[in-house]
Design a protein around this motif. Sequence first.
Motif, short mmCIF file in Angstrom:
data_model
loop_
_atom_site.label_atom_id
_atom_site.label_comp_id
_atom_site.label_asym_id
_atom_site.label_seq_id
_atom_site.Cartn_x
_atom_site.Cartn_y
_atom_site.Cartn_z
N TRP A 6 0.85 -1.23 -0.07
CA TRP A 6 0.09 -0.01 0.04
C TRP A 6 0.93 1.21 -0.10
O TRP A 6 0.46 2.21 -0.67
CB TRP A 6 -0.76 0.06 1.29
CG TRP A 6 -1.65 1.39 1.46
CD1 TRP A 6 -1.29 2.15 2.44
CD2 TRP A 6 -2.52 2.11 0.63
NE1 TRP A 6 -2.29 3.29 2.42
CE2 TRP A 6 -3.03 3.06 1.22
CE3 TRP A 6 -3.09 1.56 -0.54
CZ2 TRP A 6 -3.91 3.74 0.78
CZ3 TRP A 6 -4.12 2.27 -1.15
CH2 TRP A 6 -4.50 3.58 -0.50
N ARG A 57 0.66 3.98 -2.97
CA ARG A 57 0.26 5.39 -2.62
C ARG A 57 1.35 6.41 -2.96
O ARG A 57 1.03 7.25 -3.44
CB ARG A 57 0.29 5.34 -1.02
CG ARG A 57 -0.22 6.76 -0.45
CD ARG A 57 -0.47 6.87 0.85
NE ARG A 57 -0.91 8.25 1.39
CZ ARG A 57 -1.32 8.54 2.81
NH1 ARG A 57 -0.97 7.52 3.52
NH2 ARG A 57 -1.63 9.56 2.84
N ASP A 72 0.64 9.15 -5.76
CA ASP A 72 1.29 10.64 -5.56
C ASP A 72 2.07 11.17 -6.74
O ASP A 72 1.72 12.35 -6.90
CB ASP A 72 1.77 10.75 -4.39
CG ASP A 72 1.00 10.31 -2.87
OD1 ASP A 72 -0.21 10.65 -2.95
OD2 ASP A 72 1.40 10.15 -1.83
#
Length: 238
Positions: free
Chosen positions: A22, A26, A30
């Motif tokens: 994760w 992530r 981003d």
Amino acid sequence: MSTFFYMLLAFVVGVLAGWFIWGRLRGELDSLRGDLDRTKSERDRLRADTNRLSGELDACGRARADLENRLREAPSAPAKAGADKAAAPAPAALMSTPAAAKSSAAKPASTKTAATRPAAAKTSAAPKPAGKSAVPKKAATAPKKAAAPKAAAGKADNLRRLIGIGPVNEKLLKGQGVTTYAQIAAWTDADVKRIEDVLNFDGRIAREKWIEQAKLLASGNEAEFARQFPTAGTSSNT
């Protein structure tokens, strides 16, 4: 007991693996969001540049149309200015030659008038009938003989025979009262400067030798004129 331990270990490993995956996802998300923001800002910048270039292109088109209008109106402006200058009164220096010609033309008339006076005196001394007299007839014919030289003095010359004088320059010169070779031959430096201001020249009268040409034509020396200025009267005259 061992089974519970392995299940707990598997749970912990799964949580750690999920957290790790994760975290990486992530970070990628981003990064993608940052790239998307940069793309949007680049798109906005390109749109602004496009709008600016479009405005500059429109301004260039308007400037070009304005220049084309000025170029189309440019030939009529010098002609109008030349016509305004031609409408100005002729300088006194330029009209000095016709005045001299008129005065010289008036001299033969005065001599003829003086010559008729003795004849009139003789006729008055002789006995004449009371009804008619010959003196009024001679006095009446004297002004007619004096008017002939004045008309000849006002005869205009063909100024276009001079190299450098075309239809436009001839018209402007006539507007200034210059119609004969004798007038041009008698020009002074001040007259030349004044005429060059009217014709919008700069030293052209001296370069093309207008005064020298006019002197030869005014004196009637056609042979010398043809020898010195062989291109006069040809297609390359003006």
